[in-house]
Design an enzyme around this catalytic site. Sequence first.
Site: not given
Ligand SMILES: Nc1ncnc2c1ncn2[C@@H]1O[C@H](COP(=O)(O)OP(=O)(O)OP(=O)(O)O)[C@@H](O)[C@H]1O
Length: 758
Positions: A23, A442, A645, A649
């Site tokens: 069906c 992550d 999250d 990602d």
């Molecule tokens: N706004 C910011 N101020 C200072 N450092 C930063 C900033 N954004 C990124 N970074 C630097 O770049 C790195 C990589 O950032 P990214 O967002 O890629 O990864 P994460 O958030 O540390 O880790 P995950 O991948 O586990 O989320 C951080 O660990 C930090 O050292």
Amino acid sequence: MSQTQSRTDTTTLKLQGMSCAGCANAIQKAINNVSGVEECEVNFASEQATVQFNPEKTSLETIQGAVEDAGYGASVYSQEDMMTGRGDAEIVAREAELKDLKRKIWVSGVISLILVVGSLPMMTGLDLPFIPPWLHNYWLQFVLTTPVQFWCGSHFYRNAWKAFKNRAATMDTLVALGTSAAYFYSLFATLFADFLIQQGLTPQVYYESAAVIITLILVGRFMENRARGETSQAIRKLIGLQARSARVIRDGETKDIPIQEVEIGDMIQVRPGEKIPVDGEVTQGYSTVDESMVTGESIPVEKSVGDEVIGSTINKTGSFQFQATRVGKDTVLSQIVQLVQQAQGSKAPIQNLADQVTGWFVPVVIAIALLTFVLWFNIMGNVTLALINMVAVLIIACPCALGLATPTSVMVGTGKGAENGILIKSAESLETAQKLNTIVLDKTGTLTEGKPQVTDYVTTFGTSNQNELKLLRLVALLEQQSEHPLAEAVVDYAKSQQVQFNGIVEDFNAITGSGVQGTVSDRVVRVGTARWFNELGIKTETLAEKANQWEAAGKTVIWIAVDHELEGIMALADTLKPSSVDAVKALRTLGLEVVMMTGDNEKTAASIAQQVGIPRVMSQVRPEQKAEQIVSLQQEGKQVAMVGDGINDAPALAQADIGIAIGTGTDIAITTSDITLISGDLQGVITAIELSRATMTNIRQNLFFAFIYNVAGIPIAAGILYPIFGWLLNPIIAGAAMAFSSVSVLTNALRLRKFQTL
Ligand SMILES: Nc1ncnc2c1ncn2[C@@H]1O[C@H](COP(=O)(O)OP(=O)(O)OP(=O)(O)O)[C@@H](O)[C@H]1O
Ligand SMILES: [Cu+]
Ligand SMILES: [Mg+2]
């Protein structure tokens, strides 16, 4: 040439009158034939059709009409109807059908019993003096069987006719053909008994076969219907969670109003022990809330001003006020119901096989049945044996259990998931999840809480508090522009140090995966990774040793440079979620290779990985490279799940064979993942994988149950074993087997409801 914008609407139709997968095929064909319909999926188990169509070319009415022309019913079903209990119509209809079936079973059951008793002396060949011979009177049997055949069995005829009009054949066709053959042959023998005796033949009747088969199949259908109601229990339970009324404060007055009348922006009062009516944000008060019914997380959650509350969860001790932010079909609960319903209506790839088989099964069976008749008649010259074998083939071959095998398990499995706070997007996701052998986690927000805090801070110019604070001000001004969790932590820290946030940032630039830069009072400030500084030629040696120490302790170090000179470093620590260590262990016990992926530097990553017990780490992965990393794992031949999250990602989640989004509270709708864990607990990943394995095992068992009856039954019914063992399959046994096959499939699927995690 004018260009019309093409639009696609998606609607769910609730279907009525289906009796087997045949069906479902017929309806699907009918809907697809409507021009303007782009895609259509009919699900037999959930009795619904998901239709995608172009509203400029066709309308819902046309589609409904097509379904009705095919001999079935279709009603439109909105999310609101569902939530406000109009979905109960389904239950009412089912109850009515069950009642009707029950009545018919009584009638046909009692009559069948009389017929069987009457036929016992003949069937067994024994002399049974306590059975009066008139019970086996052909005419009496004819009178008794007729109402069973045409009243109790009426819907077999009706459905077979519907199918015939659609040039299809369903299980009803088989039952109608099989029992009619037995009935009309018996009628022939009754009418022309003398003639048959003259010809040297014994006039035999099979009234009891027809009646018993009808009874058994009705019993099977009764049990099937009842069990089907139970498979959708999970959804009804979710809907039942809703509060009925809300205590709103309008114009300074507090009054109770029905939940449908609550509007966005309403202030709502919640007292201890009450259900929170809709989604919103706490504006006053403090309490703990039991969110287990939605998130699967049993520990009550604290709520204070600014926190989000989810409708249908239960307030425990305190009393508070909140402002409604989502009502009606937008609430979290409503969205969960929608997601679960969609998943329940979707098809698992494993079902394709079953569908294909059922498609050509019935015609093939009819052919085999005819062949059986012809062969028996020609070889044995016995029309009676030829006939009962044909009937046995027709009855045993019914493919109804095959159509139920997959969807019922999927319904129970996805419903069970929802009960545990796990939303599985489709049957396909459920099927893929059991093949996984690698799981990428992550780091930030998945393994850790995702709320880093500044723990250390040093500068190149010693410990003069004045200068340290001046630098901190520059850093904080810059980070205020960034949305990164690290940035938030830095800003919080600066606030706690009473830093004044006066100043303007020019040329602000966030370099993903590296850091941020900007100009404050003509000075170029950069905050970010060592790797980035090295690329820029900023020397980092002076503080390298200190940084090494911090990183070895699992802290994230961010580097600070002003005008191309290193001026300081800061360490941030993120706490592990309490469940992470156990969850990783359990995932490895399940036989999965666990990989951690992070943008953080190598040393910090390694330290965290060690703390949670993950052997393989991918560090310094830029956000845009995360998906590539998944590809490289897939190229190693792995079936990869990515847990993240779901916001930054997203590409990696999409690339993975299964993307699992860890819930961020209430944003279920935005995630494009295959599986969503409403609570942020990694334990949910384990439950999801186990559930998928359990469901797939269940489906395989079901397919086995369904196939075995047909595959083994048909040759036996055709009489293949007769030349060797002298075995034939009594059509009554065939009827019992076929009724039992559906029931065993459903019973087995319902066993999944008892699923529990480790
Ligand atoms: N706004 C910011 N101020 C200072 N450092 C930063 C900033 N954004 C990124 N970074 C630097 O770049 C790195 C990589 O950032 P990214 O967002 O890629 O990864 P994460 O958030 O540390 O880790 P995950 O991948 O586990 O989320 C951080 O660990 C930090 O050292
Ligand atoms: Cu059937
Ligand atoms: Mg991140």
